[in-house]
Motif scaffolding. Structure first.
Motif, PDB file in Angstrom:
ATOM      1  N   LEU A  97       2.108  13.564  51.096  1.00 19.35           N
ATOM      2  CA  LEU A  97       1.296  14.572  50.419  1.00 19.35           C
ATOM      3  C   LEU A  97       0.844  15.667  51.375  1.00 19.35           C
ATOM      4  O   LEU A  97       0.899  16.859  51.040  1.00 19.35           O
ATOM      5  CB  LEU A  97       0.082  13.918  49.767  1.00 19.35           C
ATOM      6  N   LEU A  98       0.387  15.278  52.580  1.00 20.12           N
ATOM      7  CA  LEU A  98      -0.086  16.291  53.517  1.00 20.12           C
ATOM      8  C   LEU A  98       1.068  17.132  54.037  1.00 20.12           C
ATOM      9  O   LEU A  98       0.936  18.358  54.165  1.00 20.12           O
ATOM     10  CB  LEU A  98      -0.845  15.651  54.675  1.00 20.12           C
ATOM     11  N   GLU A  99       2.199  16.515  54.317  1.00 19.70           N
ATOM     12  CA  GLU A  99       3.360  17.286  54.777  1.00 19.70           C
ATOM     13  C   GLU A  99       3.815  18.258  53.694  1.00 19.70           C
ATOM     14  O   GLU A  99       4.108  19.425  53.973  1.00 19.70           O
ATOM     15  CB  GLU A  99       4.500  16.334  55.158  1.00 19.70           C
ATOM     16  N   SER A 100       3.853  17.801  52.439  1.00 16.93           N
ATOM     17  CA  SER A 100       4.263  18.672  51.338  1.00 16.93           C
ATOM     18  C   SER A 100       3.273  19.809  51.141  1.00 16.93           C
ATOM     19  O   SER A 100       3.653  20.966  50.922  1.00 16.93           O
ATOM     20  CB  SER A 100       4.376  17.857  50.044  1.00 16.93           C
ATOM     21  N   ALA A 101       1.986  19.488  51.220  1.00 16.80           N
ATOM     22  CA  ALA A 101       0.955  20.492  50.977  1.00 16.80           C
ATOM     23  C   ALA A 101       0.916  21.550  52.072  1.00 16.80           C
ATOM     24  O   ALA A 101       0.807  22.752  51.789  1.00 16.80           O
ATOM     25  CB  ALA A 101      -0.404  19.804  50.867  1.00 16.80           C
ATOM     26  N   VAL A 150      -5.112   7.523  59.731  1.00 14.24           N
ATOM     27  CA  VAL A 150      -5.418   8.946  59.711  1.00 14.24           C
ATOM     28  C   VAL A 150      -4.655   9.669  60.814  1.00 14.24           C
ATOM     29  O   VAL A 150      -4.195  10.803  60.628  1.00 14.24           O
ATOM     30  CB  VAL A 150      -6.938   9.206  59.786  1.00 14.24           C
ATOM     31  N   MET A 151      -4.466   9.011  61.954  1.00 14.31           N
ATOM     32  CA  MET A 151      -3.639   9.584  63.018  1.00 14.31           C
ATOM     33  C   MET A 151      -2.195   9.779  62.535  1.00 14.31           C
ATOM     34  O   MET A 151      -1.594  10.843  62.715  1.00 14.31           O
ATOM     35  CB  MET A 151      -3.676   8.680  64.254  1.00 14.31           C
ATOM     36  N   GLU A 152      -1.639   8.755  61.904  1.00  7.84           N
ATOM     37  CA  GLU A 152      -0.253   8.829  61.421  1.00  7.84           C
ATOM     38  C   GLU A 152      -0.076   9.961  60.415  1.00  7.84           C
ATOM     39  O   GLU A 152       0.909  10.718  60.478  1.00  7.84           O
ATOM     40  CB  GLU A 152       0.147   7.500  60.781  1.00  7.84           C
ATOM     41  N   VAL A 153      -0.998  10.080  59.493  1.00  5.48           N
ATOM     42  CA  VAL A 153      -0.879  11.108  58.460  1.00  5.48           C
ATOM     43  C   VAL A 153      -0.919  12.502  59.082  1.00  5.48           C
ATOM     44  O   VAL A 153      -0.135  13.387  58.713  1.00  5.48           O
ATOM     45  CB  VAL A 153      -1.984  10.930  57.402  1.00  5.48           C
ATOM     46  N   ILE A 154      -1.814  12.721  60.036  1.00  2.00           N
ATOM     47  CA  ILE A 154      -1.908  14.029  60.676  1.00  2.00           C
ATOM     48  C   ILE A 154      -0.661  14.324  61.498  1.00  2.00           C
ATOM     49  O   ILE A 154      -0.111  15.430  61.435  1.00  2.00           O
ATOM     50  CB  ILE A 154      -3.186  14.111  61.536  1.00  2.00           C
ATOM     51  N   VAL A 155      -0.194  13.362  62.263  1.00  5.12           N
ATOM     52  CA  VAL A 155       1.017  13.584  63.057  1.00  5.12           C
ATOM     53  C   VAL A 155       2.210  13.870  62.150  1.00  5.12           C
ATOM     54  O   VAL A 155       3.009  14.779  62.413  1.00  5.12           O
ATOM     55  CB  VAL A 155       1.294  12.369  63.966  1.00  5.12           C
ATOM     56  N   SER A 157      10.173  16.058  57.016  1.00  3.84           N
ATOM     57  CA  SER A 157       9.897  15.477  55.705  1.00  3.84           C
ATOM     58  C   SER A 157       9.333  14.075  55.919  1.00  3.84           C
ATOM     59  O   SER A 157       9.544  13.473  56.970  1.00  3.84           O
ATOM     60  CB  SER A 157      11.154  15.412  54.830  1.00  3.84           C
ATOM     61  N   VAL A 158       8.617  13.569  54.916  1.00  2.00           N
ATOM     62  CA  VAL A 158       8.040  12.233  54.968  1.00  2.00           C
ATOM     63  C   VAL A 158       8.447  11.489  53.699  1.00  2.00           C
ATOM     64  O   VAL A 158       8.288  12.012  52.588  1.00  2.00           O
ATOM     65  CB  VAL A 158       6.498  12.276  55.077  1.00  2.00           C
ATOM     66  N   ASP A 159       8.957  10.297  53.847  1.00  2.00           N
ATOM     67  CA  ASP A 159       9.346   9.472  52.710  1.00  2.00           C
ATOM     68  C   ASP A 159       8.078   8.962  52.019  1.00  2.00           C
ATOM     69  O   ASP A 159       7.287   8.242  52.633  1.00  2.00           O
ATOM     70  CB  ASP A 159      10.186   8.295  53.202  1.00  2.00           C
ATOM     71  N   PRO A 160       7.846   9.311  50.748  1.00  2.00           N
ATOM     72  CA  PRO A 160       6.625   8.863  50.086  1.00  2.00           C
ATOM     73  C   PRO A 160       6.524   7.353  49.949  1.00  2.00           C
ATOM     74  O   PRO A 160       5.415   6.812  49.844  1.00  2.00           O
ATOM     75  CB  PRO A 160       6.697   9.539  48.711  1.00  2.00           C
ATOM     76  N   GLU A 161       7.656   6.662  49.968  1.00  2.00           N
ATOM     77  CA  GLU A 161       7.616   5.208  49.882  1.00  2.00           C
ATOM     78  C   GLU A 161       7.159   4.590  51.203  1.00  2.00           C
ATOM     79  O   GLU A 161       6.690   3.454  51.231  1.00  2.00           O
ATOM     80  CB  GLU A 161       8.999   4.667  49.502  1.00  2.00           C
TER      81      GLU A 161
END
Length: 207
Positions: free
Chosen positions: A126-130, A104-109, A115-119
């Motif tokens: 998803l959170l970065e895109s949203a 959860v820390m990684e996703v928020i940071v 950009s974030v590589d979905p792979e």
């Protein structure tokens, strides 16, 4: 696609994250957090993606900007790191294992990465895109107009353009080595002012 098709999970941890966000965020910022969840789930549905951690994504969406609030504004850490630590503390109390708390820390940071590589990190992607969609208008045409209208009606933008610009500009000035400085330098104020959803809000208010 409708909001009911991507309703947030109703778990005790999700409810706790919602209460925490509601206690510290303004109505405009809380609505931004909820729109971020719906945009993330909408993007996942449009890309026919399944199997990701919906509860973790919701907690991250609700708390990703908590570090912009006065109570959680860390004097040295970026606001996304501060929000990540708040999420770690909440999920530790809920009994999440260390590996999931780290996630959860990684996703928020990573929501503030360019950009974030979905792979590499699908929840982070998803959170970065949203959040990019909700703040700068990036990829604002990927979701159906009906779904967008439904979400904006349920969670209106209110004064998010002015409020978010002000708090991130403050972060950038006080912490110039953080992502906030890049975001402001890349034209945050102009992008928020000219956001297609912001323009839609003004048109609707004139009707």
């Amino acid at each position: 696609m409708q909001m009911k098709d991507v309703a947030p999970p109703s778990t005790p941890v999700a409810a706790a994250a919602s209460r925490l966000a509601g206690d510290y965020h303004s109505a405009a910022m809380l609505n931004h957090a909820m729109r971020s969840w719906y945009w993330a789930r909408g993007i996942a549905a449009m890309e026919c993606r399944t199997g990701f951690d919906e509860e973790l994504l919701l907690v991250a969406a609700l708390l990703h900007d908590l570090g912009t609030t006065e109570a959680f504004d860390n004097h040295t850490l970026s606001y996304e790191e501060a929000g990540g630590h708040a999420a770690v503390a909440l999920t530790a109390g809920a009994g999440w294992p260390k590996s999931r708390r780290q996630r959860v820390m990684e996703v928020i940071v990573r929501h503030n990465w360019p950009s974030v590589d979905p792979e590499m990190d699908f929840e982070g992607y998803l959170l970065e895109s949203a959040t990019g969609l909700d703040i700068t208008g990036a990829r604002s045409d990927v979701l159906s107009a009906n779904f967008v209208d439904e979400v904006l009606h349920a969670y209106p933008r209110l004064g998010v353009a002015q409020e978010f610009t002000a708090c991130v500009t403050s972060q950038a000035e006080r912490k110039p080595s953080t992502a906030a400085h890049r975001i402001v330098g890349n034209g945050l104020a102009e992008k928020m002012r000219d956001h297609p959803f912001e323009r839609r809000r003004h048109v609707e208010s004139d009707l």
